[in-house]
Motif scaffolding. Structure first.
Motif, PDB file in Angstrom:
ATOM      1  N   ARG A  20       0.835  -1.193   0.000  1.00  0.00           N
ATOM      2  CA  ARG A  20       0.000   0.000   0.000  1.00  0.00           C
ATOM      3  C   ARG A  20       0.869   1.243   0.000  1.00  0.00           C
ATOM      4  O   ARG A  20       1.918   1.287   0.616  1.00  0.00           O
ATOM      5  N   GLU A 194     -15.295  -3.719  -1.252  1.00  0.00           N
ATOM      6  CA  GLU A 194     -14.201  -3.297  -0.376  1.00  0.00           C
ATOM      7  C   GLU A 194     -12.866  -3.307  -1.120  1.00  0.00           C
ATOM      8  O   GLU A 194     -12.052  -2.382  -0.970  1.00  0.00           O
ATOM      9  N   GLN A 195     -12.637  -4.351  -1.912  1.00  0.00           N
ATOM     10  CA  GLN A 195     -11.388  -4.422  -2.670  1.00  0.00           C
ATOM     11  C   GLN A 195     -11.243  -3.232  -3.614  1.00  0.00           C
ATOM     12  O   GLN A 195     -10.167  -2.620  -3.710  1.00  0.00           O
ATOM     13  N   ASP A 198     -11.040   0.261  -1.601  1.00  0.00           N
ATOM     14  CA  ASP A 198      -9.725   0.366  -0.958  1.00  0.00           C
ATOM     15  C   ASP A 198      -8.652   0.713  -1.988  1.00  0.00           C
ATOM     16  O   ASP A 198      -7.752   1.508  -1.727  1.00  0.00           O
ATOM     17  N   ALA A 202      -6.514   3.960  -1.447  1.00  0.00           N
ATOM     18  CA  ALA A 202      -5.222   3.640  -0.839  1.00  0.00           C
ATOM     19  C   ALA A 202      -4.159   3.233  -1.848  1.00  0.00           C
ATOM     20  O   ALA A 202      -3.041   3.726  -1.803  1.00  0.00           O
TER      21      ALA A 202
END
Length: 291
Positions: A20, A194-195, A198, A202
């Motif tokens: 990340r 969510e994947q 995110d 991020a």
């Protein structure tokens, strides 16, 4: 992180093995740039210093026979350190506002093309050309009274009407995300949302925030997004809507309709609709995308 794309921050191009993103990386790149101009190579780094040290030690060894062994050893160490530092340096960076200008120009051109050939306002991300993100197409139906007029008009999957079929901007982003995930994109709508959100906030840092709300039974995903790198998300095939549409189409293995709405708070909401499991095509078509 500031939301203004014109703040001169740098966006790092990542490999699929990157973790990340670290906010300090972008700040360090931005400080190192000093202005808004582009560049072709890497910013000055310790590798240059190590290389200079090695070169000086080598020259000094030629000039000072008594200390030649030590100086040549230092030259070798400096050369090795320069190579190692170069390999560990961050990749090339580009200004966020420069990337935004490129996208804005492409979006305006595509919007004009769509208007010229009589495309409707519908946006569908459909897996029509094989598996994976590379097989997803942005399908834009044409008005019924418009003749087929360009090579871009092509395969719209199961659609009976003529369509504008394009490669979506989000496809390479989703491919990169899919390679970075140990188990790839999931087929569960909630986990898939969510994947993708995110990744938007991020991994790719396209927006500052992306808050998903999923209704798997209705086949609906709403994502509230704040301002980000590429400006308003209601532009033609904006990376936010495109990544969500392509990612859902790949994970759920079915077409996904996308629409962008304005919220009273000034934020934007991207709504994606798909045919949920156990729902017929007739039932799905009866639903309103705006909800």
């Amino acid at each position: 992180m500031t939301a203004d794309p014109a703040d001169g921050r740098a966006v790092r191009r990542r490999s699929s093995d990157d973790s990340r993103p670290n906010a300090s990386d972008a700040e360090r790149f931005s400080r190192g740039r000093g202005d808004a101009r582009g560049f072709d190579g890497r910013v000055p780094t310790p590798s240059v210093g190590f290389a200079a040290l090695g070169a000086l030690a080598f020259v000094a060894g030629l000039a000072l026979p008594d200390g030649r062994a030590v100086l040549f050893a230092l030259a070798g160490i400096g050369g090795f350190a320069a190579v190692l530092a170069f390999e560990l340096e961050p990749e090339r960076a580009i200004e966020a506002r420069d990337a935004t200008r490129v996208y804005e120009t492409s979006a305006r051109n595509l919007a004009r093309l769509a208007e010229t050939i009589g495309a409707t306002g519908d946006r569908r991300y459909a897996p029509v050309a094989g598996g994976g993100p590379g097989g997803v197409r942005l399908v834009v139906p044409l008005a019924a009274d418009r003749p087929r007029s360009a090579d871009a008009v092509g395969d719209g999957g199961e659609a009976e009407a003529e369509t504008l079929s394009l490669e979506p901007i989000g496809a390479p982003f989703v491919a990169e995300l899919e390679r970075s995930l140990e188990d790839g994109l999931t087929g569960d709508p909630e986990r898939l949302a969510e994947q993708l959100t995110d990744a938007l906030a991020a991994r790719f840092e396209i927006v500052d925030r992306a808050d998903p709300s999923v209704s798997a039974e209705d086949g609906r995903l709403d994502v509230a997004v704040s301002a980000g790198v590429f400006g308003p998300v209601d532009r033609f095939d904006h990376p936010v809507a495109s990544i969500l549409g392509v990612g859902l189409a790949v994970g759920l293995e079915r077409p996904v309709d996308a629409i962008v709405l304005a919220e009273r708070t000034g934020e934007r909401r991207v709504t994606c609709r798909w045919e949920p499991d156990g729902t017929s095509h007739d039932d799905a078509d009866a639903g309103d995308v705006d909800g």
